[in-house]
Design a protein around this motif. Structure first.
Motif, PDB file in Angstrom:
ATOM      1  N   GLY A  90     -47.388 -57.517 -36.393  1.00 19.29           N
ATOM      2  CA  GLY A  90     -48.425 -57.187 -37.364  1.00 19.29           C
ATOM      3  C   GLY A  90     -49.592 -56.440 -36.750  1.00 19.29           C
ATOM      4  N   GLY A  91     -50.688 -56.371 -37.499  1.00 25.62           N
ATOM      5  CA  GLY A  91     -51.827 -55.574 -37.072  1.00 25.62           C
ATOM      6  C   GLY A  91     -51.588 -54.101 -37.364  1.00 25.62           C
ATOM      7  N   SER A  92     -52.648 -53.335 -37.381  1.00 27.79           N
ATOM      8  CA  SER A  92     -52.511 -51.913 -37.702  1.00 27.79           C
ATOM      9  C   SER A  92     -51.649 -51.189 -36.672  1.00 27.79           C
ATOM     10  N   HIS A  93     -51.831 -51.530 -35.394  1.00 25.94           N
ATOM     11  CA  HIS A  93     -51.027 -50.887 -34.349  1.00 25.94           C
ATOM     12  C   HIS A  93     -49.565 -51.315 -34.442  1.00 25.94           C
ATOM     13  N   GLY A  94     -49.333 -52.604 -34.618  1.00 24.48           N
ATOM     14  CA  GLY A  94     -47.964 -53.094 -34.694  1.00 24.48           C
ATOM     15  C   GLY A  94     -47.219 -52.544 -35.897  1.00 24.48           C
ATOM     16  N   LEU A  95     -47.880 -52.464 -37.041  1.00 19.83           N
ATOM     17  CA  LEU A  95     -47.220 -51.944 -38.238  1.00 19.83           C
ATOM     18  C   LEU A  95     -46.939 -50.449 -38.120  1.00 19.83           C
ATOM     19  N   ALA A  96     -47.840 -49.723 -37.470  1.00 19.34           N
ATOM     20  CA  ALA A  96     -47.587 -48.292 -37.260  1.00 19.34           C
ATOM     21  C   ALA A  96     -46.380 -48.083 -36.348  1.00 19.34           C
ATOM     22  N   GLN A  97     -46.284 -48.891 -35.291  1.00 21.64           N
ATOM     23  CA  GLN A  97     -45.125 -48.798 -34.407  1.00 21.64           C
ATOM     24  C   GLN A  97     -43.845 -49.209 -35.133  1.00 21.64           C
ATOM     25  N   ALA A  98     -43.945 -50.237 -35.966  1.00 23.56           N
ATOM     26  CA  ALA A  98     -42.771 -50.682 -36.720  1.00 23.56           C
ATOM     27  C   ALA A  98     -42.282 -49.589 -37.660  1.00 23.56           C
ATOM     28  N   GLU A  99     -43.201 -48.908 -38.324  1.00 22.09           N
ATOM     29  CA  GLU A  99     -42.790 -47.830 -39.234  1.00 22.09           C
ATOM     30  C   GLU A  99     -42.063 -46.724 -38.479  1.00 22.09           C
ATOM     31  N   ALA A 100     -42.577 -46.357 -37.314  1.00 25.48           N
ATOM     32  CA  ALA A 100     -41.918 -45.314 -36.523  1.00 25.48           C
ATOM     33  C   ALA A 100     -40.522 -45.757 -36.089  1.00 25.48           C
ATOM     34  N   GLU A 101     -40.381 -47.019 -35.686  1.00 27.22           N
ATOM     35  CA  GLU A 101     -39.070 -47.517 -35.252  1.00 27.22           C
ATOM     36  C   GLU A 101     -38.092 -47.591 -36.426  1.00 27.22           C
ATOM     37  N   TYR A 102     -38.563 -48.022 -37.578  1.00 28.90           N
ATOM     38  CA  TYR A 102     -37.684 -48.077 -38.752  1.00 28.90           C
ATOM     39  C   TYR A 102     -37.235 -46.676 -39.168  1.00 28.90           C
ATOM     40  N   LYS A 103     -38.142 -45.720 -39.105  1.00 32.64           N
ATOM     41  CA  LYS A 103     -37.780 -44.348 -39.458  1.00 32.64           C
ATOM     42  C   LYS A 103     -36.719 -43.806 -38.495  1.00 32.64           C
ATOM     43  N   ASP A 104     -36.878 -44.111 -37.214  1.00 29.29           N
ATOM     44  CA  ASP A 104     -35.865 -43.682 -36.242  1.00 29.29           C
ATOM     45  C   ASP A 104     -34.523 -44.344 -36.523  1.00 29.29           C
ATOM     46  N   PHE A 105     -34.546 -45.609 -36.892  1.00 29.10           N
ATOM     47  CA  PHE A 105     -33.296 -46.312 -37.188  1.00 29.10           C
ATOM     48  C   PHE A 105     -32.582 -45.666 -38.377  1.00 29.10           C
ATOM     49  N   ILE A 106     -33.335 -45.331 -39.425  1.00 29.65           N
ATOM     50  CA  ILE A 106     -32.730 -44.689 -40.602  1.00 29.65           C
ATOM     51  C   ILE A 106     -32.177 -43.320 -40.231  1.00 29.65           C
ATOM     52  N   LEU A 107     -32.869 -42.626 -39.329  1.00 27.58           N
ATOM     53  CA  LEU A 107     -32.420 -41.298 -38.915  1.00 27.58           C
ATOM     54  C   LEU A 107     -31.110 -41.367 -38.131  1.00 27.58           C
ATOM     55  N   PHE A 108     -30.979 -42.357 -37.248  1.00 27.01           N
ATOM     56  CA  PHE A 108     -29.795 -42.455 -36.403  1.00 27.01           C
ATOM     57  C   PHE A 108     -28.639 -43.191 -37.081  1.00 27.01           C
ATOM     58  N   TYR A 109     -28.950 -44.125 -37.981  1.00 27.10           N
ATOM     59  CA  TYR A 109     -27.897 -44.928 -38.616  1.00 27.10           C
ATOM     60  C   TYR A 109     -28.081 -44.932 -40.137  1.00 27.10           C
ATOM     61  N   PRO A 110     -27.973 -43.782 -40.789  1.00 26.58           N
ATOM     62  CA  PRO A 110     -28.243 -43.730 -42.239  1.00 26.58           C
ATOM     63  C   PRO A 110     -27.178 -44.400 -43.094  1.00 26.58           C
ATOM     64  N   THR A 111     -25.973 -44.597 -42.552  1.00 23.36           N
ATOM     65  CA  THR A 111     -24.889 -45.161 -43.356  1.00 23.36           C
ATOM     66  C   THR A 111     -24.758 -46.671 -43.221  1.00 23.36           C
ATOM     67  N   LEU A 112     -25.486 -47.269 -42.306  1.00 22.61           N
ATOM     68  CA  LEU A 112     -25.401 -48.717 -42.152  1.00 22.61           C
ATOM     69  C   LEU A 112     -26.121 -49.426 -43.291  1.00 22.61           C
ATOM     70  N   GLU A 113     -25.685 -50.642 -43.563  1.00 22.98           N
ATOM     71  CA  GLU A 113     -26.328 -51.428 -44.613  1.00 22.98           C
ATOM     72  C   GLU A 113     -27.774 -51.749 -44.258  1.00 22.98           C
ATOM     73  N   GLU A 114     -28.037 -51.877 -42.960  1.00 23.36           N
ATOM     74  CA  GLU A 114     -29.394 -52.207 -42.528  1.00 23.36           C
ATOM     75  C   GLU A 114     -30.376 -51.055 -42.732  1.00 23.36           C
ATOM     76  N   ALA A 115     -29.872 -49.836 -42.992  1.00 26.65           N
ATOM     77  CA  ALA A 115     -30.780 -48.710 -43.222  1.00 26.65           C
ATOM     78  C   ALA A 115     -31.621 -48.936 -44.476  1.00 26.65           C
ATOM     79  N   ALA A 116     -31.008 -49.497 -45.513  1.00 23.09           N
ATOM     80  CA  ALA A 116     -31.767 -49.813 -46.729  1.00 23.09           C
ATOM     81  C   ALA A 116     -32.814 -50.885 -46.446  1.00 23.09           C
ATOM     82  N   GLU A 117     -32.449 -51.853 -45.620  1.00 21.35           N
ATOM     83  CA  GLU A 117     -33.419 -52.892 -45.255  1.00 21.35           C
ATOM     84  C   GLU A 117     -34.579 -52.295 -44.470  1.00 21.35           C
ATOM     85  N   ALA A 118     -34.273 -51.354 -43.581  1.00 21.64           N
ATOM     86  CA  ALA A 118     -35.335 -50.703 -42.813  1.00 21.64           C
ATOM     87  C   ALA A 118     -36.287 -49.944 -43.737  1.00 21.64           C
ATOM     88  N   GLN A 119     -35.733 -49.262 -44.737  1.00 21.06           N
ATOM     89  CA  GLN A 119     -36.586 -48.543 -45.681  1.00 21.06           C
ATOM     90  C   GLN A 119     -37.423 -49.516 -46.507  1.00 21.06           C
TER      91      GLN A 119
END
Length: 373
Positions: A90-119
């Protein structure tokens, strides 16, 4: 007395133990495969650290897994776990880092079921940071975009119904902010500004809980802008009767239509059923809810709609009704720019070149007269 003292001491001890990391929050995406592979051992160790809020240690372990076993079958899970660790921190820094990591996950694994969870987590990142309707709307607008992306990219996901309800709640907050601005202009007497705000609001967010009141103020604003807007005023009142038949303003809107000598429409059965469902399932906040709402940073979404399709486009600024357009008799303002060659002599051809003109001589000052003694 001693018994009560022991109970208090025990409660304090439990609180201290829970705050020191002994309370575990189970991880949502564990690997159920029972194996002793070294990459799986590293992943399990990192998950235990995440559950005990040792996020930095967990990320070091997960990065070790990714860098050492680059062909591991748990690579995607490890990347998602890194994002989840930032999200939990959490926190502003933690949430910003989390958003960047989730976006990377969706970019690399768009067909996985977890991609929807990341979004969905990206949407929740901005929902967590939303403020009240009279504050900055930055995170509300970002949350609206991210939830809409989830519905567009993963429409068949199990997270889609939750995202749809989140989108209705987010749009309730955005619409409330627009309504407050429009109501301010209406109370102030700036009817064109009020009509512009309220018209865009009711057109874009018809599921807003106070859309009927917005239409009532919209019709009143148009009625005060002169006979040229009589038709628009009647249309606003007619929408109350047709689309919000159970509204407290429905009977007054009918009277206004009769006074304007305009047709009173019939209530839409679909709108009637939807409004009845909303009134029956609306959560009524208690007295303490209003008391603690003063100290709460997050917005109140208890009045948000529970049914209906939310708007799938962003609200754009509209042109006020008092501004003439080119469609109204061709007498509007045109912003078209044309380029044409200059024909005939111009001032450059007929007038002498100012650069060749000799400078004017300063006037000779008159001689001073001597004063008589």
């Amino acid at each position: 007395m001693i018994r009560y003292r022991n109970i208090v001491v025990l409660a304090i001890l439990i609180g201290l133990l829970s705050s020191c990391g002994f309370r575990r929050k189970k991880y949502e995406n564990p690997i159920t495969k029972d194996t002793q592979q070294p990459d799986k051992v590293l992943f399990d160790k990192a998950i235990k650290d995440i559950e005990r809020n040792r996020f930095e240690v967990a990320r070091i372990t997960l990065n070790t897994l990714i860098n050492t076993y680059d062909t591991s079958e748990f690579m995607a899970k490890a990347k998602l776990a890194i994002a989840d660790s930032w999200f939990r921190e959490g926190g502003s820094h933690g949430l910003a880092q989390a958003e960047a990591e989730y976006k990377d996950f969706i970019l690399f694994y768009p067909t996985l079921e977890e991609a929807a969870e990341a979004q969905e987590k990206v949407c929740m990142i901005h929902v967590r940071q939303m403020e009240k309707p009279d504050r900055d709307m930055k995170h509300a607008l970002r949350a609206e975009d991210e939830c809409r992306n989830l519905l567009v990219q993963f429409p068949n996901s199990k997270f889609a119904p939750r995202a749809q309800q989140l989108l209705r709640e987010i749009q309730e907050v955005i619409a409330e902010g627009e309504f407050r601005v429009g109501s301010f202009y209406h109370t102030k007497g700036s009817n064109p500004a009020a009509a512009n705000r309220l018209q865009a609001l009711v057109d874009h967010y018809p599921l807003y809980s106070r859309a009927d009141e917005s239409l009532w103020k919209l019709g009143d604003a148009y009625s005060k802008m002169g006979p040229r807007f009589r038709q628009k005023s009647g249309e606003a009142y007619a929408r109350i009767v047709k689309d919000y038949p159970l509204s407290a303003y429905a009977d007054q809107a009918k009277q206004k239509l009769v006074a304007l000598e305009m047709e009173v429409p019939e209530a839409d059965p679909v709108a009637y059923a939807r409004m009845k469902y909303e009134l029956e399932n609306r959560q009524k906040p208690g007295m303490m809810h209003h008391v603690w709402g003063i100290f709460r940073k997050s917005p109140d979404t208890t009045m948000a709609a529970k049914s209906g399709s939310p708007a799938m486009t962003s609200m754009r600024p509209t042109l006020p009704a008092t501004v003439p357009t080119g469609e109204e008799g061709g007498a509007g303002v045109s912003a078209e720019v044309t380029v044409a060659p200059v024909s005939g002599p111009s001032a450059l051809d007929t007038q002498p070149d100012a650069r060749q003109r000799p400078p004017e001589q300063p006037a000779t000052p008159a001689p001073k007269q001597e004063k008589k003694r």
